[in-house]
Design an enzyme around this catalytic site. Structure first.
Site, PDB file in Angstrom:
ATOM      1  N   ASP A  15       0.869  -1.159   0.000  1.00  0.00           N
ATOM      2  CA  ASP A  15       0.000   0.000   0.000  1.00  0.00           C
ATOM      3  C   ASP A  15       0.923   1.231   0.000  1.00  0.00           C
ATOM      4  OD1 ASP A  15      -2.190   1.635   0.102  1.00  0.00           O
ATOM      5  OD2 ASP A  15      -2.939   0.869   2.016  1.00  0.00           O
ATOM      6  N   ASP A  17      -0.087   4.899   1.035  1.00  0.00           N
ATOM      7  CA  ASP A  17      -0.326   5.795   2.172  1.00  0.00           C
ATOM      8  C   ASP A  17      -0.323   4.994   3.478  1.00  0.00           C
ATOM      9  OD1 ASP A  17      -0.586   7.814   0.288  1.00  0.00           O
ATOM     10  OD2 ASP A  17      -2.759   7.566   0.157  1.00  0.00           O
ATOM     11  N   THR A  57      -2.677   1.189  -4.583  1.00  0.00           N
ATOM     12  CA  THR A  57      -3.223   2.232  -3.724  1.00  0.00           C
ATOM     13  C   THR A  57      -4.599   2.726  -4.172  1.00  0.00           C
ATOM     14  OG1 THR A  57      -2.764   4.460  -2.842  1.00  0.00           O
ATOM     15  CG2 THR A  57      -1.865   3.954  -5.006  1.00  0.00           C
ATOM     16  N   GLN A  59      -7.065   5.793  -4.426  1.00  0.00           N
ATOM     17  CA  GLN A  59      -6.938   7.251  -4.447  1.00  0.00           C
ATOM     18  C   GLN A  59      -8.300   7.869  -4.751  1.00  0.00           C
ATOM     19  OE1 GLN A  59      -4.239   9.069  -3.573  1.00  0.00           O
ATOM     20  NE2 GLN A  59      -3.190   7.169  -3.011  1.00  0.00           N
ATOM     21  N   ARG A  64     -13.488  12.249  -5.923  1.00  0.00           N
ATOM     22  CA  ARG A  64     -14.129  13.360  -5.213  1.00  0.00           C
ATOM     23  C   ARG A  64     -13.836  14.710  -5.856  1.00  0.00           C
ATOM     24  NH1 ARG A  64     -12.408  10.455  -0.484  1.00  0.00           N
ATOM     25  NH2 ARG A  64     -14.198   9.603   0.635  1.00  0.00           N
ATOM     26  N   CYS A  96      -6.452   2.976  -7.823  1.00  0.00           N
ATOM     27  CA  CYS A  96      -7.891   3.072  -8.111  1.00  0.00           C
ATOM     28  C   CYS A  96      -8.300   4.514  -7.883  1.00  0.00           C
ATOM     29  CB  CYS A  96      -8.679   2.138  -7.199  1.00  0.00           C
ATOM     30  SG  CYS A  96     -10.455   2.532  -7.217  1.00  0.00           S
ATOM     31  N   HIS A  98     -11.328   5.635  -8.099  1.00  0.00           N
ATOM     32  CA  HIS A  98     -12.788   5.642  -7.921  1.00  0.00           C
ATOM     33  C   HIS A  98     -13.185   5.720  -6.449  1.00  0.00           C
ATOM     34  CE1 HIS A  98     -11.933   2.979 -11.556  1.00  0.00           C
ATOM     35  NE2 HIS A  98     -12.434   4.099 -12.050  1.00  0.00           N
ATOM     36  N   CYS A 114     -16.648   0.000  -8.019  1.00  0.00           N
ATOM     37  CA  CYS A 114     -15.766  -0.461  -9.094  1.00  0.00           C
ATOM     38  C   CYS A 114     -15.146  -1.787  -8.660  1.00  0.00           C
ATOM     39  CB  CYS A 114     -14.685   0.570  -9.383  1.00  0.00           C
ATOM     40  SG  CYS A 114     -13.498   0.775  -8.032  1.00  0.00           S
ATOM     41  N   CYS A 116     -11.820  -2.288  -8.882  1.00  0.00           N
ATOM     42  CA  CYS A 116     -10.407  -2.150  -8.524  1.00  0.00           C
ATOM     43  C   CYS A 116     -10.189  -1.642  -7.105  1.00  0.00           C
ATOM     44  CB  CYS A 116      -9.666  -1.283  -9.533  1.00  0.00           C
ATOM     45  SG  CYS A 116     -10.473   0.194 -10.123  1.00  0.00           S
ATOM     46  N   ARG A 117     -11.116  -0.870  -6.569  1.00  0.00           N
ATOM     47  CA  ARG A 117     -10.892  -0.316  -5.231  1.00  0.00           C
ATOM     48  C   ARG A 117     -10.714  -1.434  -4.216  1.00  0.00           C
ATOM     49  NH1 ARG A 117     -11.545   4.157  -1.986  1.00  0.00           N
ATOM     50  NH2 ARG A 117     -12.566   3.813   0.012  1.00  0.00           N
TER      51      ARG A 117
HETATM   52 ZN   LIG Z   1     -11.607   1.568  -8.857  1.00  0.00          ZN
END
Ligand SMILES: [Zn+2]
Length: 142
Positions: A15, A17, A57, A59, A64, A96, A98, A114, A116-117
């Protein structure tokens, strides 16, 4: 030779962060990206032991509207530079952009997840297909 190499491929997925850099909140500009002491040295050791190392990661700040993809690229550049100072590198990054409740800076009336998150697995699957490792091999996620 290639087959033998891939059969022995060992992979660490990190990861970003909170693992590589401090995570006071979403990282929205390069100035906010501050390395955790020792993390670059740890990546250098991963490199020197012959393990592949990828960053995976989420994002959501992009969905947003708080983080421009170009600025995310600048943050990534800073991460590479900071790693290089310790002779470290990563072999790739997957992110990601999303969030199930947000799209193009707008809050959605109903969630649209989604694949991928994280904890979704699409980024891992993409990394494994692009770099020729399977999860049954030595793959660890930090
Ligand atoms: Zn995603």
């Amino acid at each position: 030779m290639t087959e033998i190499f891939f059969n022995r491929l060992r992979v660490i997925l990190l990861d970003r962060d909170g693992v590589i850099n401090h995570e006071p909140g979403p990282i929205l500009n390069p100035e906010q990206f501050v390395m955790i002491p020792g993390s670059a040295d740890a990546v250098a050791r991963i490199n020197s032991q012959g393990w592949k190392c990828f960053v995976i990661t989420n994002q959501a700040a992009i969905a947003r509207g708080d983080l421009n993809p170009d600025v995310f690229g600048q943050i990534t550049d800073k991460m590479h530079r900071e790693l290089q100072k310790s002779g470290a590198h990563i072999d790739g990054q997957y992110f990601c952009p999303h969030h199930p409740d947000w799209k193009n800076s707008r809050r959605l009336t109903s969630p649209v997840p989604c694949l991928c998150r994280k904890p979704g697995t699409q980024m891992l699957e993409q990394a494994s297909s692009e770099h020729g490792f399977v999860q049954e091999e030595a793959v660890f996620f930090v």
